[in-house]
Design a protein around this motif. Structure first.
Motif, PDB file in Angstrom:
ATOM      1  N   TRP A 147       4.869   5.365  -5.461  1.00 51.34           N
ATOM      2  CA  TRP A 147       5.768   4.724  -6.424  1.00 51.34           C
ATOM      3  C   TRP A 147       6.474   5.722  -7.337  1.00 51.34           C
ATOM      4  N   GLU A 148       5.857   6.886  -7.610  1.00 53.56           N
ATOM      5  CA  GLU A 148       6.479   7.869  -8.500  1.00 53.56           C
ATOM      6  C   GLU A 148       7.806   8.390  -7.941  1.00 53.56           C
ATOM      7  N   ALA A 149       7.961   8.356  -6.631  1.00 54.11           N
ATOM      8  CA  ALA A 149       9.156   8.905  -5.988  1.00 54.11           C
ATOM      9  C   ALA A 149      10.390   8.015  -6.166  1.00 54.11           C
ATOM     10  N   PHE A 150      10.189   6.733  -6.433  1.00 59.82           N
ATOM     11  CA  PHE A 150      11.352   5.839  -6.479  1.00 59.82           C
ATOM     12  C   PHE A 150      11.348   4.836  -7.632  1.00 59.82           C
ATOM     13  N   ALA A 151      10.237   4.719  -8.371  1.00 58.53           N
ATOM     14  CA  ALA A 151      10.157   3.690  -9.419  1.00 58.53           C
ATOM     15  C   ALA A 151       9.756   4.300 -10.755  1.00 58.53           C
ATOM     16  N   GLY A 152      10.123   3.620 -11.803  1.00 58.30           N
ATOM     17  CA  GLY A 152       9.771   4.068 -13.141  1.00 58.30           C
ATOM     18  C   GLY A 152       8.367   3.672 -13.544  1.00 58.30           C
ATOM     19  N   GLN A 153       7.806   2.663 -12.881  1.00 55.89           N
ATOM     20  CA  GLN A 153       6.436   2.227 -13.137  1.00 55.89           C
ATOM     21  C   GLN A 153       5.825   1.708 -11.842  1.00 55.89           C
ATOM     22  N   ASN A 154       4.500   1.605 -11.815  1.00 54.64           N
ATOM     23  CA  ASN A 154       3.808   1.156 -10.619  1.00 54.64           C
ATOM     24  C   ASN A 154       3.768  -0.370 -10.588  1.00 54.64           C
ATOM     25  N   TYR A 155       4.579  -0.960  -9.741  1.00 57.20           N
ATOM     26  CA  TYR A 155       4.621  -2.415  -9.580  1.00 57.20           C
ATOM     27  C   TYR A 155       3.612  -2.908  -8.550  1.00 57.20           C
ATOM     28  N   PHE A 156       2.979  -2.006  -7.845  1.00 53.85           N
ATOM     29  CA  PHE A 156       2.212  -2.353  -6.659  1.00 53.85           C
ATOM     30  C   PHE A 156       0.718  -2.428  -6.956  1.00 53.85           C
ATOM     31  N   ASP A 157       0.259  -3.589  -7.423  1.00 50.76           N
ATOM     32  CA  ASP A 157      -1.156  -3.782  -7.717  1.00 50.76           C
ATOM     33  C   ASP A 157      -1.927  -4.105  -6.439  1.00 50.76           C
ATOM     34  N   LYS A 158      -3.242  -4.101  -6.535  1.00 48.02           N
ATOM     35  CA  LYS A 158      -4.054  -4.314  -5.344  1.00 48.02           C
ATOM     36  C   LYS A 158      -3.970  -5.747  -4.820  1.00 48.02           C
ATOM     37  N   HIS A 159      -3.557  -6.685  -5.655  1.00 46.20           N
ATOM     38  CA  HIS A 159      -3.425  -8.078  -5.218  1.00 46.20           C
ATOM     39  C   HIS A 159      -2.054  -8.360  -4.602  1.00 46.20           C
ATOM     40  N   GLY A 160      -1.101  -7.471  -4.784  1.00 37.62           N
ATOM     41  CA  GLY A 160       0.207  -7.618  -4.175  1.00 37.62           C
ATOM     42  C   GLY A 160       1.083  -8.683  -4.809  1.00 37.62           C
ATOM     43  N   VAL A 161       0.922  -8.935  -6.098  1.00 40.11           N
ATOM     44  CA  VAL A 161       1.708  -9.974  -6.767  1.00 40.11           C
ATOM     45  C   VAL A 161       3.193  -9.637  -6.719  1.00 40.11           C
ATOM     46  N   PHE A 162       3.537  -8.412  -7.054  1.00 38.97           N
ATOM     47  CA  PHE A 162       4.946  -8.017  -7.047  1.00 38.97           C
ATOM     48  C   PHE A 162       5.547  -8.183  -5.655  1.00 38.97           C
ATOM     49  N   MET A 163       4.854  -7.711  -4.646  1.00 38.49           N
ATOM     50  CA  MET A 163       5.363  -7.822  -3.272  1.00 38.49           C
ATOM     51  C   MET A 163       5.456  -9.274  -2.835  1.00 38.49           C
ATOM     52  N   SER A 164       4.528 -10.095  -3.276  1.00 36.99           N
ATOM     53  CA  SER A 164       4.576 -11.508  -2.922  1.00 36.99           C
ATOM     54  C   SER A 164       5.800 -12.184  -3.519  1.00 36.99           C
ATOM     55  N   VAL A 165       6.086 -11.870  -4.779  1.00 39.66           N
ATOM     56  CA  VAL A 165       7.197 -12.524  -5.467  1.00 39.66           C
ATOM     57  C   VAL A 165       8.542 -11.939  -5.067  1.00 39.66           C
ATOM     58  N   MET A 166       8.618 -10.641  -4.967  1.00 41.99           N
ATOM     59  CA  MET A 166       9.915  -9.987  -4.746  1.00 41.99           C
ATOM     60  C   MET A 166      10.226  -9.727  -3.267  1.00 41.99           C
ATOM     61  N   TRP A 167       9.247  -9.811  -2.395  1.00 40.34           N
ATOM     62  CA  TRP A 167       9.487  -9.544  -0.981  1.00 40.34           C
ATOM     63  C   TRP A 167       9.147 -10.762  -0.116  1.00 40.34           C
ATOM     64  N   SER A 168       7.894 -11.188  -0.140  1.00 43.56           N
ATOM     65  CA  SER A 168       7.443 -12.241   0.771  1.00 43.56           C
ATOM     66  C   SER A 168       8.034 -13.607   0.459  1.00 43.56           C
ATOM     67  N   ALA A 169       8.070 -13.997  -0.803  1.00 44.40           N
ATOM     68  CA  ALA A 169       8.586 -15.329  -1.142  1.00 44.40           C
ATOM     69  C   ALA A 169      10.049 -15.503  -0.717  1.00 44.40           C
ATOM     70  N   PRO A 170      10.935 -14.544  -0.991  1.00 43.44           N
ATOM     71  CA  PRO A 170      12.316 -14.720  -0.501  1.00 43.44           C
ATOM     72  C   PRO A 170      12.403 -14.751   1.029  1.00 43.44           C
ATOM     73  N   GLY A 225       0.820  -1.212   0.000  1.00 38.95           N
ATOM     74  CA  GLY A 225       0.000   0.000   0.000  1.00 38.95           C
ATOM     75  C   GLY A 225       0.851   1.258   0.000  1.00 38.95           C
ATOM     76  N   LEU A 226       1.911   1.247   0.776  1.00 41.74           N
ATOM     77  CA  LEU A 226       2.829   2.376   0.820  1.00 41.74           C
ATOM     78  C   LEU A 226       3.497   2.572  -0.541  1.00 41.74           C
ATOM     79  N   GLY A 227       3.918   1.484  -1.151  1.00 37.41           N
ATOM     80  CA  GLY A 227       4.539   1.553  -2.473  1.00 37.41           C
ATOM     81  C   GLY A 227       3.573   2.048  -3.534  1.00 37.41           C
ATOM     82  N   ALA A 228       2.322   1.595  -3.455  1.00 36.37           N
ATOM     83  CA  ALA A 228       1.318   2.032  -4.427  1.00 36.37           C
ATOM     84  C   ALA A 228       1.038   3.536  -4.303  1.00 36.37           C
ATOM     85  N   ALA A 229       1.108   4.038  -3.088  1.00 28.45           N
ATOM     86  CA  ALA A 229       0.828   5.462  -2.868  1.00 28.45           C
ATOM     87  C   ALA A 229       1.991   6.361  -3.289  1.00 28.45           C
TER      88      ALA A 229
END
Length: 162
Positions: A98-121, A92-96
């Motif tokens: 994302w323009e400050a640190f990322a080139g595109q919005n990776y943070f969808d409402k289902h959290g797929v990016f966070m699940s793969v890149m943060w939680s799974a590791p 949620g923080l990343g979605a709000a």
């Protein structure tokens, strides 16, 4: 008559297994396509993604280095579980912002990016800690059992001497 029934039964099984093989093949190729689509959608040249991957590599190395230290592993395990629990909030923080640190919005409402890149590791690291704890427990159990056997042998030897 029995031969025809067996042939019909065999044909039905062949058809069922053929359909299952086809569906499995489709699912396998679909999963590969999904994974590759995910990988190609991420810009790994972005500094924050490189730092995230470096963080995971350093954390993994730290877990390996502290594998003999029970208290450090317990603290790390707790931190990993809490970090995984914080994934929804971080998404949620990343979605709000994302323009400050990322080139595109990776943070969808289902959290797929966070699940793969943060939680799974993090969960993989927690599993590694559990494996180290199990290995340590087995080693301790072997040590205790050997001491018990030595004690039993000595007690028997004393009993025979008397």
């Amino acid at each position: 008559m029995a031969g025809r029934v067996a042939d019909a039964h065999g044909q039905m099984l062949d058809a069922a297994f053929g359909a299952m093989r086809d569906k499995f093949g489709e699912a396998k190729s679909s999963m590969y396509a999904d994974v590759m689509g995910f990988v190609h959608a991420i810009d790994f040249t972005e500094r924050w993604i490189a730092l995230l991957l470096a963080f995971h590599a350093i954390l993994w190395a730290f877990i390996i280095l502290t594998r003999e230290r029970t208290q450090a592993q317990a603290f790390l395990f707790l931190a990993l579980v809490l970090g995984t629990r914080a994934a929804e909030w971080l998404n949620g923080l990343g979605a709000a912002h994302w323009e400050a640190f990322a080139g595109q919005n990776y943070f969808d409402k289902h959290g797929v990016f966070m699940s793969v890149m943060w939680s799974a590791p993090l969960l993989g690291d927690a599993f590694l800690i559990i494996l180290f704890a199990l290995r340590s427990s087995v080693a301790l159990l072997v040590q205790v059992k050997r001491a018990e056997l030595r004690h039993t042998r000595k007690a028997r030897a004393r009993g025979k001497q008397e």
